[in-house]
Write an enzyme that holds these catalytic residues in place. Structure first.
Site, short mmCIF file in Angstrom:
data_model
loop_
_atom_site.label_atom_id
_atom_site.label_comp_id
_atom_site.label_asym_id
_atom_site.label_seq_id
_atom_site.Cartn_x
_atom_site.Cartn_y
_atom_site.Cartn_z
N GLY A 11 108.68 18.62 -70.35
CA GLY A 11 107.30 19.06 -70.09
C GLY A 11 107.13 19.05 -68.62
N GLY A 112 112.21 14.00 -66.60
CA GLY A 112 111.60 12.63 -67.41
C GLY A 112 112.59 11.76 -67.86
CB THR A 135 106.78 11.97 -66.82
OG1 THR A 135 106.06 11.84 -67.94
CG2 THR A 135 107.14 10.63 -66.37
CG ASP A 137 103.96 10.55 -70.67
OD1 ASP A 137 102.85 10.56 -71.07
OD2 ASP A 137 105.05 10.92 -71.35
NE ARG A 276 79.46 15.54 -83.19
CZ ARG A 276 78.81 14.95 -84.08
NH1 ARG A 276 79.15 13.76 -84.69
NH2 ARG A 276 77.81 15.51 -84.28
CD GLN A 284 95.83 14.03 -71.03
OE1 GLN A 284 95.92 12.86 -70.96
NE2 GLN A 284 95.94 14.75 -72.15
NE ARG A 285 102.99 18.92 -69.76
CZ ARG A 285 103.40 19.22 -70.93
NH1 ARG A 285 103.85 17.94 -71.88
NH2 ARG A 285 103.84 20.36 -71.19
O1 F6P Z 1 106.26 13.96 -71.42
C1 F6P Z 1 104.85 14.07 -71.23
C2 F6P Z 1 104.18 14.49 -72.46
O2 F6P Z 1 102.84 15.06 -71.79
C3 F6P Z 1 103.75 13.31 -73.44
O3 F6P Z 1 102.80 12.28 -73.23
C4 F6P Z 1 103.40 14.30 -74.73
O4 F6P Z 1 103.50 13.42 -75.95
C5 F6P Z 1 103.95 15.38 -74.43
O5 F6P Z 1 104.42 15.61 -73.27
C6 F6P Z 1 103.47 16.66 -75.09
O6 F6P Z 1 104.52 17.73 -74.80
P1 F6P Z 1 104.61 19.24 -75.28
O7 F6P Z 1 104.16 20.02 -74.05
O8 F6P Z 1 106.01 19.37 -75.76
O9 F6P Z 1 103.49 19.36 -76.13
#
Ligand code: F6P
Length: 358
Positions: A11, A112, A135, A137, A276, A284-285
């Site tokens: 990811g 990661g 990562t 995480d 809610r 987040q990424r």
């Molecule tokens: O490894 C990082 C992460 O953001 C995890 O926290 C999350 O579960 C996963 O990737 C989601 O990944 P994808 O992009 O495959 O949905």
């Protein structure tokens, strides 16, 4: 001449480009002999199928502030890495052959946990590997910090700040879901930064009764909003006693809701305000790395270049007590850094009056 391959695996996250720039700058600035860098496309997939390009110095310009990865990424799960692909290709053999065909002296892998297992396998197969821990995480064993994490905490915190205004206007309970399947670092840090009332992480199974009691007590005491921050991978106490199969069946029956919506179903009839849920998801990424991540990734990248120039391989570059060091790949591969209930940050959260759902 040194020929260095580089790839980004798994990811994506912020500062992948910053880290690659750090490696390139470190190599180009300090080389004693000619260095050529080869960018391998889409993670291990590019190494398996021989997709790569020779990089120029200018490819690393203007990317420190750029999110994503200029090389592309993909997931190649470690558990199937030894299985042939749909055309019968032996993936590990193909990676080793392509490394040799490219006449690489070393390969840099930004990845990661899963990617580190494959990196270690390649290293044990005789390839010269150096890795960088990425990562959101922050769950890679052996380093205090991974790049991506601080940016993701900033984004998730801002997201909750924005939700808080609606929560206050409407006097609502909000459940916000943060990424993290097995590790709760992102959730716990975001929850503290956003001033959450309740934080639920995968490492500490929760009790719905406790959560309901805490919410209702806060409302009785006059609180107009209650903010819960929950990780993607939370599990209840009841679920923690189940086997994998039983848990899967239970979740299927419930409609495979994501964790925040599951929590909403569990508490909404028992609490005295409207509830809610909101899932932050991949934003987040996404986007530009924070200043912290730009600095961290640059420092890790430069250390990686130093190892490459010294021909010190089989290592992951890490941060320990704010210093940049390197540890053997075998010390990190296959291990995960998760939160322990006795960790200081957990105790500090409790002293701040935050309920961890136990
Ligand atoms: O490894 C990082 C992460 O953001 C995890 O926290 C999350 O579960 C996963 O990737 C989601 O990944 P994808 O992009 O495959 O949905």
């Amino acid at each position: 001449m040194q020929r260095i391959g580089i790839l980004t695996s798994g990811g994506d996250c912020q500062a992948l480009n910053g880290a690659m720039r750090g490696v390139a700058k470190g190599l180009y600035t300090n080389r004693k002999e000619k260095v050529e860098i080869y960018g391998i496309e889409d993670g291990y997939s590019g190494l398996i199928y021989g997709r790569y390009k020779k990089m120029n110095e200018s490819d690393f310009e203007n990317i420190l502030n750029l999110g994503g990865t200029i090389l592309g990424s993909s997931r190649q799960p470690f558990k199937t890495i030894n299985e042939p692909d749909e055309k019968g290709t032996n993936k590990v053999k193909a990676m080793i052959e392509n490394y040799k065909n490219m006449q690489l002296d070393a390969l840099v892998i930004l990845g990661g946990n899963g990617s580190h297992k494959t990196a270690n396998l390649l290293s044990e197969s005789g390839l010269n590997i150096v890795t960088l821990p990425k990562t959101i995480d922050n769950d890679i064993f052996g380093t205090e910090m991974t790049f991506g994490f601080a940016s993701a905490v900033d984004i998730a915190t801002e997201y909750i700040d924005r939700i808080r205004t609606t929560a206050a206007s409407h006097k609502r309970i909000f459940i916000i879901e943060v990424m993290g399947n097995k590790a709760g670092w992102l959730t716990l840090n975001t929850g503290i930064a956003a001033g959450a009332d309740i934080i639920v992480i995968p490492e500490i199974p929760y009790d719905t009764k406790t959560i309901v009691q805490v919410i209702n007590k806060k409302i009785e005491q006059g609180q107009k909003t209650v903010i819960l921050v929950v990780a993607e991978g939370i599990i209840s106490k009841e679920e923690s006693r189940m086997g994998k199969k039983e848990l899967k069946e239970k979740r299927n029956k419930e409609g495979n809701l994501s964790s925040s919506f599951r929590m909403e179903q569990e508490i909404k009839q028992k609490v005295n305000l409207e509830v809610r849920s909101s899932v932050i998801g991949h934003i987040q990424r996404g986007g530009n790395p924070s200043a912290y991540d730009r600095i961290l990734s640059s420092r890790l990248g430069v250390k990686c270049a130093e190892l490459l120039l010294k021909k010190e391989y089989g290592k992951m570059v890490v941060m320990i007590h704010n210093n940049i060091r390197a540890i053997p790949l075998s010390e990190t591969a296959g291990k995960k850094k998760v939160i322990k209930p006795e960790d200081e940050i957990v105790q500090e959260a409790k002293k701040l009056g935050i309920c961890l759902g136990e």
